[in-house]
Design a protein around this motif. Structure first.
Motif, PDB file in Angstrom:
ATOM      1  N   SER A  45       0.880  -1.162   0.000  1.00 39.79           N
ATOM      2  CA  SER A  45       0.000   0.000   0.000  1.00 39.79           C
ATOM      3  C   SER A  45       0.919   1.213   0.000  1.00 39.79           C
ATOM      4  CB  SER A  45      -0.881  -0.010   1.253  1.00 39.79           C
ATOM      5  OG  SER A  45      -1.712   1.125   1.277  1.00 39.79           O
ATOM      6  N   VAL A  46       0.835   2.029  -1.064  1.00 35.71           N
ATOM      7  CA  VAL A  46       1.799   3.119  -1.224  1.00 35.71           C
ATOM      8  C   VAL A  46       1.119   4.473  -1.344  1.00 35.71           C
ATOM      9  CG1 VAL A  46       3.573   1.652  -2.250  1.00 35.71           C
ATOM     10  CG2 VAL A  46       1.924   2.782  -3.742  1.00 35.71           C
ATOM     11  N   GLY A 102      10.024   5.899 -11.850  1.00 36.22           N
ATOM     12  CA  GLY A 102       9.554   5.962 -10.480  1.00 36.22           C
ATOM     13  C   GLY A 102      10.561   5.404  -9.498  1.00 36.22           C
ATOM     14  N   VAL A 103      10.368   5.786  -8.239  1.00 37.89           N
ATOM     15  CA  VAL A 103      11.175   5.260  -7.139  1.00 37.89           C
ATOM     16  C   VAL A 103      10.205   4.850  -6.035  1.00 37.89           C
ATOM     17  CG1 VAL A 103      12.954   5.750  -5.424  1.00 37.89           C
ATOM     18  CG2 VAL A 103      13.098   6.809  -7.693  1.00 37.89           C
ATOM     19  N   LEU A 104      10.355   3.620  -5.570  1.00 38.66           N
ATOM     20  CA  LEU A 104       9.564   3.118  -4.457  1.00 38.66           C
ATOM     21  C   LEU A 104      10.438   3.097  -3.220  1.00 38.66           C
ATOM     22  CD1 LEU A 104       7.068   1.719  -3.202  1.00 38.66           C
ATOM     23  CD2 LEU A 104       8.060  -0.461  -3.996  1.00 38.66           C
ATOM     24  N   ASP A 141       5.564  -2.354   7.712  1.00 42.27           N
ATOM     25  CA  ASP A 141       5.787  -3.359   6.678  1.00 42.27           C
ATOM     26  C   ASP A 141       4.605  -3.335   5.718  1.00 42.27           C
ATOM     27  OD1 ASP A 141       8.186  -4.212   7.719  1.00 42.27           O
ATOM     28  OD2 ASP A 141       7.350  -5.976   8.731  1.00 42.27           O
ATOM     29  N   GLY A 142       4.890  -3.491   4.441  1.00 39.17           N
ATOM     30  CA  GLY A 142       3.824  -3.512   3.444  1.00 39.17           C
ATOM     31  C   GLY A 142       3.375  -2.138   2.996  1.00 39.17           C
ATOM     32  N   GLN A 143       4.013  -1.090   3.522  1.00 40.37           N
ATOM     33  CA  GLN A 143       3.676   0.268   3.117  1.00 40.37           C
ATOM     34  C   GLN A 143       4.898   0.947   2.526  1.00 40.37           C
ATOM     35  OE1 GLN A 143       1.858   2.389   6.357  1.00 40.37           O
ATOM     36  NE2 GLN A 143      -0.041   1.267   6.134  1.00 40.37           N
ATOM     37  N   GLY A 144       4.660   2.027   1.778  1.00 44.06           N
ATOM     38  CA  GLY A 144       5.767   2.754   1.189  1.00 44.06           C
ATOM     39  C   GLY A 144       5.295   4.006   0.494  1.00 44.06           C
ATOM     40  N   MET A 145       6.215   4.623  -0.240  1.00 44.43           N
ATOM     41  CA  MET A 145       5.889   5.806  -1.024  1.00 44.43           C
ATOM     42  C   MET A 145       6.443   5.592  -2.429  1.00 44.43           C
ATOM     43  SD  MET A 145       6.622   9.869  -0.388  1.00 44.43           S
ATOM     44  CE  MET A 145       5.249  10.060   0.750  1.00 44.43           C
ATOM     45  N   LEU A 146       5.608   5.863  -3.427  1.00 45.00           N
ATOM     46  CA  LEU A 146       6.003   5.752  -4.827  1.00 45.00           C
ATOM     47  C   LEU A 146       6.124   7.155  -5.403  1.00 45.00           C
ATOM     48  CD1 LEU A 146       6.549   4.043  -7.357  1.00 45.00           C
ATOM     49  CD2 LEU A 146       4.069   4.064  -7.774  1.00 45.00           C
ATOM     50  N   PHE A 147       7.325   7.480  -5.879  1.00 45.59           N
ATOM     51  CA  PHE A 147       7.603   8.785  -6.474  1.00 45.59           C
ATOM     52  C   PHE A 147       7.420   8.681  -7.986  1.00 45.59           C
ATOM     53  CE2 PHE A 147       9.725   8.624  -2.480  1.00 45.59           C
ATOM     54  CZ  PHE A 147       9.810   9.920  -2.006  1.00 45.59           C
ATOM     55  N   ASP A 148       6.590   9.532  -8.545  1.00 48.77           N
ATOM     56  CA  ASP A 148       6.338   9.568  -9.987  1.00 48.77           C
ATOM     57  C   ASP A 148       7.304  10.561 -10.624  1.00 48.77           C
ATOM     58  OD1 ASP A 148       5.387   9.958 -12.572  1.00 48.77           O
ATOM     59  OD2 ASP A 148       3.296  10.193 -11.966  1.00 48.77           O
ATOM     60  N   PHE A 149       8.246  10.051 -11.418  1.00 49.91           N
ATOM     61  CA  PHE A 149       9.218  10.902 -12.099  1.00 49.91           C
ATOM     62  C   PHE A 149       9.036  10.875 -13.618  1.00 49.91           C
ATOM     63  CE2 PHE A 149      11.579  10.353  -8.067  1.00 49.91           C
ATOM     64  CZ  PHE A 149      11.856  11.683  -7.812  1.00 49.91           C
ATOM     65  N   PRO A 166      -0.226   1.285 -12.264  1.00 53.11           N
ATOM     66  CA  PRO A 166      -0.574   2.071 -13.454  1.00 53.11           C
ATOM     67  C   PRO A 166       0.498   3.071 -13.916  1.00 53.11           C
ATOM     68  CG  PRO A 166      -2.451   1.954 -11.970  1.00 53.11           C
ATOM     69  CD  PRO A 166      -1.279   1.330 -11.246  1.00 53.11           C
ATOM     70  N   LEU A 167       1.417   3.451 -13.053  1.00 51.78           N
ATOM     71  CA  LEU A 167       2.477   4.377 -13.434  1.00 51.78           C
ATOM     72  C   LEU A 167       3.412   3.763 -14.474  1.00 51.78           C
ATOM     73  CD1 LEU A 167       4.167   6.739 -11.006  1.00 51.78           C
ATOM     74  CD2 LEU A 167       5.660   5.371 -12.423  1.00 51.78           C
ATOM     75  N   PHE A 168       3.464   2.426 -14.517  1.00 51.30           N
ATOM     76  CA  PHE A 168       4.403   1.753 -15.407  1.00 51.30           C
ATOM     77  C   PHE A 168       3.680   1.075 -16.563  1.00 51.30           C
ATOM     78  CE2 PHE A 168       5.996   1.662 -11.006  1.00 51.30           C
ATOM     79  CZ  PHE A 168       7.020   2.586 -11.179  1.00 51.30           C
ATOM     80  N   LYS A 169       4.256   1.184 -17.760  1.00 56.20           N
ATOM     81  CA  LYS A 169       3.647   0.668 -18.989  1.00 56.20           C
ATOM     82  C   LYS A 169       3.544  -0.852 -19.005  1.00 56.20           C
ATOM     83  CE  LYS A 169       5.497   4.443 -21.688  1.00 56.20           C
ATOM     84  NZ  LYS A 169       6.653   4.817 -22.492  1.00 56.20           N
ATOM     85  N   GLY A 170       4.475  -1.528 -18.380  1.00 53.52           N
ATOM     86  CA  GLY A 170       4.535  -2.989 -18.465  1.00 53.52           C
ATOM     87  C   GLY A 170       3.571  -3.714 -17.552  1.00 53.52           C
ATOM     88  N   ARG A 171       2.614  -3.027 -16.976  1.00 51.82           N
ATOM     89  CA  ARG A 171       1.717  -3.623 -15.982  1.00 51.82           C
ATOM     90  C   ARG A 171       0.910  -4.761 -16.535  1.00 51.82           C
ATOM     91  NH1 ARG A 171      -3.459  -2.060 -12.693  1.00 51.82           N
ATOM     92  NH2 ARG A 171      -2.980  -3.368 -10.978  1.00 51.82           N
TER      93      ARG A 171
END
Length: 157
Positions: free
Chosen positions: A48-49, A129-131, A70-78, A152-157
């Motif tokens: 969950s980010v 992106g950076v997680l 644990d199980g949490q983070g932050m996703l940076f959209d670059f 969804p931020l990444f094309k290869g999903r």
């Protein structure tokens, strides 16, 4: 009857005031939470980010936080994909930084970053992106360069 009204009024005041007080003194959080998956050799791991999309959200990141579950983070959209540099200034907890290409493949992982450091941590190539997750997460879950990130931020999903 009067004490019931006073009690209810006090509870209502607390319910309204506490969230406002938390926002004043606490660390800023990114606008929304989303689910992110990482497919590794050990299985699919779900996080969950918080999403950091604005310049201010990316600049602040996880600064001033005292813990990250644990199980949490932050996703940076670059996006669009670019060379990225991060640091740990004003960040009290050690993190794993996972640098992710536009196709969703992990390029590089900076493990167990040093809290409060101004040392530059470079992506080592263009990323979208950076997680950031709690330090030790990558090793514990077997996350490695080349693994695929589903979001969804990444094309290869």
């Amino acid at each position: 009857m009067t004490s019931f009204r006073m009690g209810w009024s006090l509870r209502a005041l607390i319910a309204i005031a506490l969230p406002a007080l938390a926002m004043v003194g606490g660390p800023a959080q990114a606008a929304k939470m989303e689910t992110l998956e990482i497919a590794t050799q050990t299985g699919v791991h779900v996080f969950s980010v918080e999403i950091a999309t604005t310049e201010k959200e990316r600049e602040t990141g996880l600064m001033y936080r005292k813990e990250l579950a644990d199980g949490q983070g932050m996703l940076f959209d670059f996006r669009p994909e670019q060379q990225v540099s991060m640091w740990m200034k004003n960040t009290y907890i050690s993190l794993d930084m996972i640098f992710i290409r536009a196709d969703g493949r992990i390029l590089r992982i900076a493990e167990n970053t040093e809290p409060m450091s101004t040392r530059i941590i470079a992506s080592g190539g263009p990323v979208a992106g950076v997680l950031e997750v709690a330090a030790g997460t990558a090793k514990k879950l077997g996350i490695a360069p080349g693994d695929r990130v589903g979001h969804p931020l990444f094309k290869g999903r």
